[in-house]
Design an enzyme around this catalytic site. Structure first.
Site, PDB file in Angstrom:
ATOM      1  N   SER A 182      15.212  13.415  88.616  1.00  0.00           N
ATOM      2  CA  SER A 182      16.090  14.490  89.077  1.00  0.00           C
ATOM      3  C   SER A 182      17.057  14.875  87.965  1.00  0.00           C
ATOM      4  CB  SER A 182      16.864  14.031  90.315  1.00  0.00           C
ATOM      5  OG  SER A 182      17.813  15.004  90.688  1.00  0.00           O
ATOM      6  N   GLU A 222      25.010   1.196  88.951  1.00  0.00           N
ATOM      7  CA  GLU A 222      24.557   0.884  90.305  1.00  0.00           C
ATOM      8  C   GLU A 222      23.133   1.378  90.529  1.00  0.00           C
ATOM      9  OE1 GLU A 222      28.905   0.924  92.479  1.00  0.00           O
ATOM     10  OE2 GLU A 222      27.751   2.768  92.510  1.00  0.00           O
ATOM     11  N   CYS A 228      29.786  17.637  87.178  1.00  0.00           N
ATOM     12  CA  CYS A 228      29.625  18.301  88.465  1.00  0.00           C
ATOM     13  C   CYS A 228      30.831  17.961  89.353  1.00  0.00           C
ATOM     14  CB  CYS A 228      28.329  17.860  89.135  1.00  0.00           C
ATOM     15  SG  CYS A 228      26.891  18.182  88.107  1.00  0.00           S
ATOM     16  N   CYS A 250      23.804   9.641  97.717  1.00  0.00           N
ATOM     17  CA  CYS A 250      23.812  10.555  96.566  1.00  0.00           C
ATOM     18  C   CYS A 250      25.230  10.945  96.194  1.00  0.00           C
ATOM     19  CB  CYS A 250      23.123  11.865  96.926  1.00  0.00           C
ATOM     20  SG  CYS A 250      21.378  11.790  96.925  1.00  0.00           S
ATOM     21  N   GLY A 253      24.188   9.192  86.093  1.00  0.00           N
ATOM     22  CA  GLY A 253      23.787   9.745  84.798  1.00  0.00           C
ATOM     23  C   GLY A 253      22.841  10.924  84.890  1.00  0.00           C
ATOM     24  N   GLU A 254      22.687  11.596  83.766  1.00  0.00           N
ATOM     25  CA  GLU A 254      21.752  12.717  83.663  1.00  0.00           C
ATOM     26  C   GLU A 254      20.564  12.248  82.826  1.00  0.00           C
ATOM     27  OE1 GLU A 254      20.930  15.684  84.847  1.00  0.00           O
ATOM     28  OE2 GLU A 254      19.344  15.563  83.354  1.00  0.00           O
ATOM     29  N   CYS A 276      30.554  15.395  92.418  1.00  0.00           N
ATOM     30  CA  CYS A 276      29.876  14.102  92.246  1.00  0.00           C
ATOM     31  C   CYS A 276      30.838  13.037  91.749  1.00  0.00           C
ATOM     32  CB  CYS A 276      28.723  14.271  91.250  1.00  0.00           C
ATOM     33  SG  CYS A 276      27.850  12.727  90.933  1.00  0.00           S
ATOM     34  N   CYS A 281      28.424   9.560  83.327  1.00  0.00           N
ATOM     35  CA  CYS A 281      27.545  10.732  83.201  1.00  0.00           C
ATOM     36  C   CYS A 281      28.103  11.680  82.159  1.00  0.00           C
ATOM     37  CB  CYS A 281      27.427  11.450  84.545  1.00  0.00           C
ATOM     38  SG  CYS A 281      26.158  12.753  84.524  1.00  0.00           S
ATOM     39  N   HIS A 324      21.854  23.822  93.810  1.00  0.00           N
ATOM     40  CA  HIS A 324      23.117  24.015  94.531  1.00  0.00           C
ATOM     41  C   HIS A 324      23.656  25.441  94.566  1.00  0.00           C
ATOM     42  CE1 HIS A 324      22.966  19.786  94.984  1.00  0.00           C
ATOM     43  NE2 HIS A 324      23.356  19.485  93.757  1.00  0.00           N
ATOM     44  N   CYS A 362      16.442   3.892  93.700  1.00  0.00           N
ATOM     45  CA  CYS A 362      17.178   4.959  93.020  1.00  0.00           C
ATOM     46  C   CYS A 362      17.884   4.312  91.834  1.00  0.00           C
ATOM     47  CB  CYS A 362      18.169   5.573  94.007  1.00  0.00           C
ATOM     48  SG  CYS A 362      19.242   6.803  93.254  1.00  0.00           S
TER      49      CYS A 362
HETATM   50  N1  SAH Z   1      22.096  14.065  87.098  1.00  0.00           N
HETATM   51  C1  SAH Z   1      20.947  14.121  87.934  1.00  0.00           C
HETATM   52  C2  SAH Z   1      20.725  12.876  88.784  1.00  0.00           C
HETATM   53  C3  SAH Z   1      21.916  12.268  89.462  1.00  0.00           C
HETATM   54  S1  SAH Z   1      22.606  13.071  90.875  1.00  0.00           S
HETATM   55  C4  SAH Z   1      20.986  15.347  88.803  1.00  0.00           C
HETATM   56  O1  SAH Z   1      21.994  16.056  88.771  1.00  0.00           O
HETATM   57  O2  SAH Z   1      20.013  15.640  89.468  1.00  0.00           O
HETATM   58  C5  SAH Z   1      21.434  12.867  92.141  1.00  0.00           C
HETATM   59  C6  SAH Z   1      21.545  13.924  93.231  1.00  0.00           C
HETATM   60  O3  SAH Z   1      22.736  13.731  94.020  1.00  0.00           O
HETATM   61  C7  SAH Z   1      21.646  15.329  92.669  1.00  0.00           C
HETATM   62  O4  SAH Z   1      20.821  16.189  93.388  1.00  0.00           O
HETATM   63  C8  SAH Z   1      23.108  15.670  92.900  1.00  0.00           C
HETATM   64  O5  SAH Z   1      23.315  17.033  92.930  1.00  0.00           O
HETATM   65  C9  SAH Z   1      23.373  14.969  94.201  1.00  0.00           C
HETATM   66  N2  SAH Z   1      24.784  14.763  94.500  1.00  0.00           N
HETATM   67  C10 SAH Z   1      25.798  14.613  93.623  1.00  0.00           C
HETATM   68  N3  SAH Z   1      26.967  14.444  94.282  1.00  0.00           N
HETATM   69  C11 SAH Z   1      26.674  14.486  95.594  1.00  0.00           C
HETATM   70  C12 SAH Z   1      27.445  14.336  96.783  1.00  0.00           C
HETATM   71  N4  SAH Z   1      28.761  14.119  96.744  1.00  0.00           N
HETATM   72  N5  SAH Z   1      26.802  14.418  97.972  1.00  0.00           N
HETATM   73  C13 SAH Z   1      25.474  14.608  98.033  1.00  0.00           C
HETATM   74  N6  SAH Z   1      24.689  14.728  96.944  1.00  0.00           N
HETATM   75  C14 SAH Z   1      25.279  14.683  95.748  1.00  0.00           C
END
Ligand code: SAH
Length: 348
Positions: A197, A94, A118, A339, A165-166, A121, A114, A222, A107
């Site tokens: 990011s 997406e 986390c 996000c 993804g990372e 997420c 991924c 975080h 974005c």
């Molecule tokens: N893997 C990378 C990029 C993808 S996540 C990273 O971790 O940065 C993009 C952003 O969305 C990150 O800052 C992540 O921490 C945040 N994110 C993930 N799950 C979320 C959620 N449920 N609500 C708000 N932000 C979230």
């Protein structure tokens, strides 16, 4: 197997030029094809109108263009657009278009699923299925740029690698995509309008610094306390905060660029005074900005957005220490485009 022909976009400009020379043609044909592929983002050999019919046929006999297709597009009440993008082998990722008053941001995703886990997420639930190629990331940008022009009348202005993804676990393809997006022979966008990011992979942050990249870096922090960060971002056990901090010092020394920390405040997880103190301390390592982002629930109810009071305490403490802090409200929540909500939901 759909097609055994080689994807032409896997070739560098030099390889394209060599291909033509080895077929008795001029190397300059390779430059023309490169221009069609990466500047004009053409998906069809037939459209390469400055090549002869025979040359186009020869390309068709030897290559394919594995372009993405926007399978489904959803528009949010707030103007956010989410694309479900189909890859040539049937996988879906997406990407999101986020319009604001001053900019339109794409974005983009860098992996199918991924590699990290986390806990907060939605993408993490999908596991990593494969990395995206540079052209598949590039195509997401092209698709969003077209939609932005069509629906908002303005071209794309910014790109964030914050989709599925990372990105630093798919380092080469991500950097190659940025090269195609920023080079004058490609889309010619400024790297200063791109933010990558990462959840924080120290070795790769150092590599970014060594590669002297010109785009911005954001780190999803975080928590600045190892014990807590490991609970919510389990890979932190392997890449603890001391290593992350060291890699960021290296980044700043080499590039002179600050970093943005993304931070969500959750009830009962990171809303104590000591959590705030730890973040303030962490922020002293290098010049930085903190972006507090709103939590977007992902169904399982384990995490809850922290109170306004807790968020205000964070903001006050950071400001008192002269650290810039911004509060980011989510966009596109009604279509699961915010996000952490990207999980190919409309497909399942
Ligand atoms: N893997 C990378 C990029 C993808 S996540 C990273 O971790 O940065 C993009 C952003 O969305 C990150 O800052 C992540 O921490 C945040 N994110 C993930 N799950 C979320 C959620 N449920 N609500 C708000 N932000 C979230």
């Amino acid at each position: 197997m759909k097609n055994s022909k080689k994807d032409i976009r896997a070739l560098s400009k030099k390889e394209l030029q060599d291909f033509f020379v080895s077929h008795g043609d001029k190397s300059f044909r390779g430059s023309q094809v490169y221009d069609w592929l990466w500047n004009k983002a053409t998906y069809n050999f037939e459209d390469m109108t400055n090549l002869s019919k025979e040359t186009r046929q020869m390309l068709m006999d030897n290559f394919v263009i594995n372009n993405i297709e926007v399978d489904q597009m959803q528009r949010s009440k707030d103007g956010t657009i989410k694309n479900a993008v189909k890859l040539h082998d049937g996988f879906t990722v997406e990407s999101v278009l986020i319009p604001t008053m001053s900019r339109t941001t794409a974005c983009v995703s860098s992996q199918v699923g991924c590699s990290l886990d986390c806990k907060f997420c939605a993408t993490a639930k999908l596991k990593r299925l494969r990395n995206l190629n540079a052209d598949e990331i590039f195509d997401q940008v092209v698709a969003i740029d077209k939609e932005s022009k069509l629906y908002n009348g303005i071209p794309l202005s910014n790109i964030v690698y914050m989709g599925m993804g990372e990105p630093l676990m798919n380092y080469n393809n991500v950097l190659k995509s940025i090269e195609k997006i920023t080079s004058p022979e490609g889309l010619g966008m400024s790297p200063r309008r791109i933010t990558l990011s990462t959840s924080g992979v120290p070795k790769m942050i150092k590599k970014l610094a060594d590669d002297e990249v010109k785009f911005h870096l954001a780190v999803s922090l975080h928590s600045a306390i190892d014990e807590i960060r490991t609970q919510i971002m389990p890979f932190n056990a392997k890449f603890p905060l001391a290593d992350l901090r060291e890699s960021l010092v290296y980044w700043y020394e080499k590039t002179g660029k600050s970093v943005t920390y993304e931070y969500i405040v959750w009830n009962g997880i990171n809303d104590r005074e000591e959590d705030i103190r730890a973040l303030v301390e962490f922020c002293k390592a290098i010049p930085c900005k903190v972006n507090i982002i709103e939590y977007n629930p992902i169904d399982d109810g384990q995490f809850q957005q922290g109170t306004d009071v807790a968020v205000a305490k964070y903001m006050n403490a950071l400001e008192a220490n002269h650290i810039t802090v911004t509060l980011r409200h989510s966009r596109g929540k009604d279509i699961d485009a915010a996000c952490g909500q990207l999980a190919n939901k409309m497909k399942v």
